[in-house]
Design an enzyme around this catalytic site. Structure first.
Site, PDB file in Angstrom:
ATOM      1  N   ASP A 150      30.941   4.828   2.977  1.00  0.00           N
ATOM      2  CA  ASP A 150      30.787   4.452   1.551  1.00  0.00           C
ATOM      3  C   ASP A 150      30.393   5.630   0.681  1.00  0.00           C
ATOM      4  OD1 ASP A 150      31.103   2.090   2.802  1.00  0.00           O
ATOM      5  OD2 ASP A 150      29.043   1.382   2.538  1.00  0.00           O
ATOM      6  N   ASP A 192      19.819  -3.136  20.019  1.00  0.00           N
ATOM      7  CA  ASP A 192      18.345  -3.198  20.002  1.00  0.00           C
ATOM      8  C   ASP A 192      17.838  -4.636  19.850  1.00  0.00           C
ATOM      9  OD1 ASP A 192      17.804  -2.375  16.468  1.00  0.00           O
ATOM     10  OD2 ASP A 192      19.007  -3.911  17.479  1.00  0.00           O
ATOM     11  N   GLY A 205      10.806   4.129  18.782  1.00  0.00           N
ATOM     12  CA  GLY A 205       9.742   4.132  17.782  1.00  0.00           C
ATOM     13  C   GLY A 205      10.070   5.089  16.645  1.00  0.00           C
ATOM     14  N   ASP A 240      12.542   4.909  14.652  1.00  0.00           N
ATOM     15  CA  ASP A 240      13.973   4.998  14.292  1.00  0.00           C
ATOM     16  C   ASP A 240      14.320   4.028  13.175  1.00  0.00           C
ATOM     17  OD1 ASP A 240      15.385   5.690  17.616  1.00  0.00           O
ATOM     18  OD2 ASP A 240      13.971   6.774  16.296  1.00  0.00           O
ATOM     19  N   HIS A 268      12.034   2.807   1.893  1.00  0.00           N
ATOM     20  CA  HIS A 268      11.301   1.631   2.417  1.00  0.00           C
ATOM     21  C   HIS A 268      11.237   1.688   3.939  1.00  0.00           C
ATOM     22  CE1 HIS A 268      10.285  -2.770   2.705  1.00  0.00           C
ATOM     23  NE2 HIS A 268      10.933  -2.637   3.857  1.00  0.00           N
ATOM     24  N   GLU A 269      12.401   1.894   4.589  1.00  0.00           N
ATOM     25  CA  GLU A 269      12.429   1.887   6.057  1.00  0.00           C
ATOM     26  C   GLU A 269      11.572   3.007   6.629  1.00  0.00           C
ATOM     27  OE1 GLU A 269      14.456  -1.486   5.756  1.00  0.00           O
ATOM     28  OE2 GLU A 269      13.467  -0.623   7.499  1.00  0.00           O
ATOM     29  N   HIS A 293       8.102   2.082   7.163  1.00  0.00           N
ATOM     30  CA  HIS A 293       7.894   1.442   8.485  1.00  0.00           C
ATOM     31  C   HIS A 293       7.830   2.512   9.571  1.00  0.00           C
ATOM     32  CE1 HIS A 293       8.318  -2.563   6.947  1.00  0.00           C
ATOM     33  NE2 HIS A 293       9.624  -2.483   6.702  1.00  0.00           N
ATOM     34  N   HIS A 295       5.099  -4.696   5.774  1.00  0.00           N
ATOM     35  CA  HIS A 295       5.501  -5.212   4.461  1.00  0.00           C
ATOM     36  C   HIS A 295       4.279  -5.522   3.604  1.00  0.00           C
ATOM     37  CE1 HIS A 295       9.729  -6.383   5.970  1.00  0.00           C
ATOM     38  NE2 HIS A 295       9.713  -5.196   5.376  1.00  0.00           N
TER      39      HIS A 295
END
Lengths: 84, 374
Positions: free
Chosen positions: B25, B71, B93, B95, B119-120, B123, B129
């Site tokens: 994209d 996963d 961990g 990823d 955002h990811e 984490h 969250h």
């Protein structure tokens, strides 16, 4: 399936098709482990709906009202909101 | 904000990432830029650094995938789940996986890769969250103009709970000496300042992680942590000046500078000082002062100074020049400076020189802390 206390006017099946996978994925609902001997007031699905409503600051109704369903259909991150 | 159960974090500050594949994209360059910018969101407010590697196992492996991708958390086609990431740890961990079935973009059409990646990566660093709808770590996607994106206070508090502020890292390199934690004693006779500027009628004195605010009509001085006002700025600001007509203050540290308006950090910063027109050998500023009458800003570096025209946004020609020759009685170096009521105030160690900008001469020699009514 359980007779959820749903507002009138929405089709239960369609709503559950949205709600159950969402609650399983993000709120740890274990559909396979639902208790057979349902005691009044301990409906796990209602509890998970309430937990999700509480997380998003929605009115905690325990029902699949339109605001709750709308929130469930927003694009989002795949990490669960609650963890064991 | 929330953190993951048992609060997993990385036990080192210098992390690596690797981009395993690309979405059709966007151009590769746009993907690279979005990912780099997403990591910068977090490195700007923590001691963390993120270095890209092209081979082997990185701490944070980044990939695009559709449906089942190995996963046990398959993606779900368009919309719905956009991406997911794993808490800090070995192997998977840290990823981050992005759903290739989504329409990824570099702007606000479709799903902006930078916003989702930032955002990811929250984490990946250990944040869970947040219930705050304004937070980056809120679970739902919110389309905002990426050029106007700002980390919320909720996110800053969360990540700094896990890793501390930008300079809290143990000093591994000489340029990051450990900072004193006790507030400076402004009435000490040996008081020196890193930088000084006016700001909406106040005088702001910068020292390490602290700033002293002096309201001109009020003898009281308040001493606060710089991060209270500008959480994403590093401590140890080296130069600062105000352009009152634009309600902007520019703050310099090493080769970077930021622009703020009140406590709002303007977007598009930090920038590199080279963008102002300095030669590449200039690595940091000693002091800066803006003259609102002439519209010129003076940058002091070592024994020299440059003059910058704020109206034309360009460096004047035939610079650098020597400080001592241009500002009689001042020099050879200047550590801090500010402008007030037709005068520059040049700070050198515990001494301060009041310099009349009309007669171009030193009119008073004061103690550096003369503004504090000691």
């Amino acid at each position: 399936s359980y007779n959820l206390p749903v507002n009138h006017g929405t089709t239960l099946e369609k709503n559950l098709l949205v709600a159950e996978p969402y609650l399983e994925k993000f709120y740890g609902l274990k559909m396979k482990e639902l208790p057979l001997n349902k005691i009044k007031g301990n409906d796990p699905v209602v509890e998970k709906i309430e937990e999700m409503q509480e997380f998003f600051g929605l009115e905690v109704t325990g029902t699949l009202d339109s605001a709750t369903l709308e929130m469930m259909q927003k694009p989002r991150c795949g990490v669960p909101d609650v963890h064991d | 904000f929330n953190v993951f159960p048992r609060q997993p974090t990385w036990k080192k500050y210098d992390l690596t990432y690797r981009i395993m594949n690309y979405t059709p994209d966007m151009t590769r360059a746009d993907v690279d830029y979005a990912i780099e910018k997403a990591f910068k969101v977090w490195s700007n407010v923590t001691p963390l650094t993120f270095r890209r590697i092209y081979m082997g196992e990185a701490d944070i492996m980044i990939s695009f995938a559709s449906g089942v991708h190995g996963d046990f958390y398959p993606f779900d086609g368009r919309h719905g789940t956009l991406a997911h990431a794993y808490a800090p740890g070995p192997g998977i961990g840290g990823d981050a996986h992005f759903d290739e079935d989504e329409g990824w973009t570099a702007d606000i059409r479709g799903y902006n890769l930078f916003l989702v990646a930032a955002h990811e990566f929250g984490h990946s660093l250990g944040l869970d969250h947040s219930r705050d709808p304004q937070a980056l770590m809120y679970p739902n996607y919110k389309a905002v103009d990426p050029s106007r994106f700002r980390l919320s206070q909720d996110d800053v508090k969360g990540i700094q709970t896990l890793y501390g502020g930008p300079v809290n890292r143990p000093s591994k390199s000489p340029e990051l000496p450990s900072k004193p934690t006790t507030k400076p004693n402004v009435c000490s006779s040996s008081m020196t300042f890193d930088a000084i500027t006016t700001l909406r009628g106040e005088i702001i004195f910068f020292k390490d992680r602290f700033l002293m605010r002096k309201q001109l009509q009020n003898p009281k001085v308040s001493v606060d942590l710089l991060s209270l006002f500008w959480p994403s700025l590093p401590s140890g600001i080296q130069a600062a000046y105000e352009v009152e007509s634009k309600d902007q203050v520019f703050l310099f540290k090493d080769s970077k500078y930021w622009a703020v308006s009140g406590t709002n950090l303007l977007t598009g910063y930090p920038k590199n000082i080279q963008s102002l027109g300095f030669p590449s050998y200039v690595k940091k500023m000693d002091a800066a002062v803006h003259n609102p009458v002439t519209g010129k800003t003076y940058f002091f570096v070592g024994n020299n100074y440059w003059r910058y025209d704020e109206r034309s946004q360009s460096m004047d020609k035939n610079y650098p020049r020597q400080i001592a020759k241009a500002f009689l009685g001042v020099g050879p170096k200047v550590e801090a400076a500010f402008y007030y009521n037709r005068h520059y105030y040049f700070f050198q160690g515990a001494k301060q020189l009041e310099y009349d900008t009309f007669s171009n001469r030193v009119t008073q020699v004061l103690n550096s802390n003369s503004w504090f009514g000691c």
